[in-house]
Design an enzyme around this catalytic site. Structure first.
Site, PDB file in Angstrom:
ATOM      1  N   ASP A 286      10.811   9.234  -1.020  1.00 36.84           N
ATOM      2  CA  ASP A 286      11.100   8.980   0.138  1.00 36.84           C
ATOM      3  C   ASP A 286      11.653  10.081   1.734  1.00 36.84           C
ATOM      4  O   ASP A 286      11.960  11.281   0.425  1.00 36.84           O
ATOM      5  CB  ASP A 286      12.362   7.851  -0.048  1.00 36.84           C
ATOM      6  CG  ASP A 286      13.373   7.180   1.191  1.00 36.84           C
ATOM      7  OD1 ASP A 286      12.606   6.484   2.150  1.00 36.84           O
ATOM      8  OD2 ASP A 286      14.269   8.355   1.570  1.00 36.84           O
TER       9      ASP A 286
ATOM     10  N   GLU B  45       6.179  10.163   1.270  1.00 39.75           N
ATOM     11  CA  GLU B  45       6.326   9.823   2.468  1.00 39.75           C
ATOM     12  C   GLU B  45       6.215  10.506   3.267  1.00 39.75           C
ATOM     13  O   GLU B  45       7.206  11.278   3.421  1.00 39.75           O
ATOM     14  CB  GLU B  45       7.796   8.814   2.887  1.00 39.75           C
ATOM     15  CG  GLU B  45       7.719   7.371   3.841  1.00 39.75           C
ATOM     16  CD  GLU B  45       8.855   6.859   3.841  1.00 39.75           C
ATOM     17  OE1 GLU B  45       8.968   6.117   4.338  1.00 39.75           O
ATOM     18  OE2 GLU B  45      10.198   7.948   3.350  1.00 39.75           O
TER      19      GLU B  45
END
Length: 768
Positions: free
Chosen positions: A384, A420
């Site tokens: 993330d 990401e």
């Protein structure tokens, strides 16, 4: 080392002991690894980083019959290079524990030592209890008139003991692997990712026993596995399963952080996703259930990726919670802005960011990743806000030590690693800039597909211009412009592009075609949260039910089939384009969130996957299964390297060719034609027995007659009197189900008629 009994809340006058500054321990040749580890003599080795502390206690916690807590405090030795440590005899697995740190309380200098606060071990492999949202979990007093539970960032220390308001670490013993670890090792070119939430995936599935629904065991139940395998899923990507805590702001509003992107422990699994039986047996049983889930998925040939949040913690900003890292070593763990008074730098949008300029922060992340890979057995990770993990002193660094470690570590480098590729800080968009072996979420693919099939037709339906095919073609061909550069070039291949149209964050597939405006009011932020740039199209009416004067029966009945076709078009781009496809749980059957595009606080049927489907849901599910099977059966749809547009060695035909609607090859002028909306993509099968695949795309608002290109090879116009192959239409997005209404629909001669906004797929078949 000294052991000091301590009174805690409920006893008269409980107060932590204030200690004088200790002399540093001599630099020993061996300091135990960070965390708490059981030793063969029946004790534990303990080590914790707190480089600015003046003293440190290990607190062994016992629960009395009335549910109260009693501590035995063990004074740790140190610090040795910032680490406090000890060997403690007679401590068994299952023992609760925490830390109390002594040192200066000087928030303006970034130092926040407050021994009244029990601190969670960052390396705890098991946690028990929940955060109780009260002033006790703050390091300094809160404004009594502030309902949001915010501390005074530079106020005095709060002297209320937090032991009854915070989770406790649990000593976990050595774990025996139930069976030898055998990873499926699915090649990237064959990978189909399915992004799901442990709880939301099975909570409504009546084929799963009630006591297993919404749990790790439910994910591994045969009914769940059968669904995944029927979709062609090779790799299950789970939203965060690390122990997490809800933001204080949400808790005071009666909401919870359902997604779990708010980590409290990087080693401990979230016990709320375990079965009741496992929770009652304790932390080791919870961990065993996670490991059992991974093993059963492996047995079915399915890999497990974890979505990990190593960019920030649950403690929030300078006015946030005082649970662990803030009280142990705030200047080391967290990124600060360098100003005076000291303030946290936030490049994650959460109030804090971990500081990856610090070796100890990198170590924490790597130790956690290895633990989940080796002890739990997972097959990889999705990072993330990965740009935060590669920020050096001058911003994002593709040669950052953390990324170098991922490339070279003997455990991690062989796993599936997905970035990401952005955060919210300066220079935060870095799609295509991560080094191999990392793959990356490709937001350019998402936006190109949505833009072509939804945003452009929306504009066109109002008389506006419609974008052309160039951007869509680039994404369908694997995004070489993003992932091709490097030294040497082209080594990453199209598999580095994780293609997605939707994800947990944003509209679902069904809502993309039904809403043009987000409906996030239930999140408690007056609909301010969530993206406003959705590139969605409601096809003329907002929502899934008729509303307003324009929602006549005739109008509604005209819109619904178009919406369903749009969903099929989007799935076709996802599953038939070059790259690694990622399906969001529930999109395969039309799951809706009622227009909520940021459902992170919706632990209810808004977010849970429905399993009782109507006829339209069954049709969409059948279509998704068919397209995934088509991808699996035909190597031309699973490119492992970038297309050359010319024959590869030992292959007679170019690997990729583009044609216009008239069947002629696309030239520069054709690509530059504004508003071109028809395109044919021909991908050659790599072997003599492999079918060639032709995608014919009509993104216009009118039906189109397209001339099919000649079949590659000897059948393609070499003068043979009896061609060996012909085109066979195998799918049309105009079909409600993945079979033609009439068998004659399969066969084509030289032309095909495409409905407005539709895709057709052709394969080469033997003539006859």
């Amino acid at each position: 080392m000294t052991v000091t009994p301590q009174r805690v809340p409920g006893d008269p006058e409980p107060r932590p002991v204030v200690r004088p500054l200790k002399q540093p321990t001599r630099h020993r040749s061996h300091v135990p690894p960070l965390g708490v580890h059981v030793t063969p003599d029946g004790g534990i080795d303990v080590a914790v980083l707190a480089s600015h502390a003046t003293a440190m206690d290990l607190c062994l916690i016992d629960v009395d019959d009335a549910g109260g807590f009693r501590e035995r405090r063990v004074e740790l030795e140190g610090p040795v290079y910032g680490v406090w440590h000890a060997h403690v005899p007679d401590v068994a697995p299952g023992q609760r524990y925490g830390f109390r740190a002594y040192g200066p309380w000087d928030p303006k200098a970034g130092l926040r030592y407050n021994p009244a606060k029990l601190l969670v071990d960052p390396y705890a492999r098991g946690l028990v209890g929940e955060v109780v949202y009260a002033p006790e979990v703050l390091g300094s007093p809160a404004d009594p008139d502030d309902d949001a539970l915010r501390a005074d960032p530079y106020g005095p220390p709060d002297d209320r003991d937090s032991i009854a308001h915070v989770p406790h670490g649990v000593v976990v013993g050595p774990l025996a692997r139930p069976q030898p670890l055998t990873r499926p090792r699915v090649p990237w070119a064959d990978t189909v990712i399915y992004e799901a939430h442990v709880r939301g995936l099975t909570l409504l599935n009546e084929k799963v026993p009630e006591e297993l629904r919404g749990t790790y065991a439910g994910v591994a139940h045969p009914a769940t596995i059968e669904h995944l395998t029927s979709l062609g899923v090779t790799t299950l990507e789970l939203l965060p399963i690390h122990a997490s805590a809800t933001e204080a702001r949400l808790a005071t509003q009666g909401l919870t952080n359902y997604w779990g992107y708010n980590t409290l422990g990087f080693f401990a699994p979230n016990s709320a996703y375990a079965t009741r039986a496992a929770r009652e047996r304790g932390a080791e049983a919870v961990l065993d259930e996670v490991r059992g889930m991974v093993h059963l998925l492996h047995t079915a040939g399915i890999e497990v990726l974890l979505d990990v949040v190593h960019n920030h913690t649950c403690e929030g900003g300078d006015d946030g919670l005082h649970l662990s890292w803030r009280g142990l070593d705030n200047p080391v763990y967290y990124l600060h802005d360098g100003a005076s008074p000291a303030a946290l730098a936030d490049v994650t949008g959460t109030g804090n960011s971990l500081d990856y300029r610090r070796p100890r922060v990198i170590q924490l992340a790597l130790d956690s990743l290895r633990y989940w890979a080796e002890t739990v057995g997972v097959d990889g990770f999705r990072f993330d806000l990965a740009v935060t993990l590669a920020r050096g002193s001058f911003g994002f660094d593709p040669d950052h030590p953390f990324l170098v470690a991922l490339q070279t570590d003997p455990v991690l480098s062989g796993l599936k690693l997905v970035a990401e590729p952005w955060d919210v800080g300066p220079g935060g968009w870095q799609t295509g800039q991560f080094p191999p072996p990392l793959a990356e979420w490709n937001d350019r693919f998402r936006d190109a597909v949505r833009g072509f099939w939804l945003e452009a037709p929306k504009q066109g339906s109002h008389g506006g211009p419609m974008r052309g095919v160039r951007e869509l073609a680039t994404r369908l061909a694997g995004s070489a412009d993003l992932f091709g550069p490097g030294d040497p070039p082209l080594v990453r291949g199209p598999v580095a592009s994780v293609n997605y149209v939707t994800a947990h964050d944003g509209f679902t597939l069904a809502d993309l075609v039904a809403y043009e405006h987000k409906r996030n009011h239930a999140n408690g932020e007056d609909n301010r949260d969530g993206s406003d740039n959705n590139l969605s199209w409601n096809h003329g009416l907002e929502g899934h039910t008729p509303q307003g004067d324009d929602a006549t029966t005739e109008h509604w009945e005209a819109i619904v089939p178009l919406r369903r076709r749009s969903q099929r078009n989007l799935l076709a781009m996802l599953l038939l384009g070059a790259g690694t496809p990622m399906i969001t749980a529930g999109d395969e059957s039309g799951r809706s969130q009622g227009g909520n595009n940021n459902a992170y606080v919706q632990d209810n049927e808004v977010s849970w996957v429905p399993w009782k489907l109507d006829a339209a849901g069954e049709d969409l599910l059948a279509t998704c299964r068919f397209l995934a099977r088509l991808r699996h059966e035909h190597p031309a749809l699973r490119a492992d390297s970038f297309f050359l547009g010319t024959p590869r060695p030992h292959e007679p035909d170019p690997d990729l060719l583009w044609f216009a609607e008239g069947g002629e090859p696309m030239d520069v002028a054709a690509w530059d034609t504004p508003g071109r909306r028809v395109l044919q993509m021909l991908r050659s099968g790599p072997g003599d027995d492999d079918a060639d695949v032709l995608l014919v795309i009509n993104g216009g608002l009118s039906d189109v007659v397209a001339t099919l290109p000649a079949v590659p090879g000897p059948a393609g116009g070499t003068g043979d009197p009896a061609p060996a192959k012909r085109w066979d239409r195998v799918w049309d997005s105009a079909w409600d189900r993945p079979e033609p209404p009439d068998e004659e629909e399969r066969h084509c001669d030289a032309t095909t008629t495409l409905d407005a906004l539709s895709v057709q797929v052709f394969l080469t078949r033997p003539a006859g």
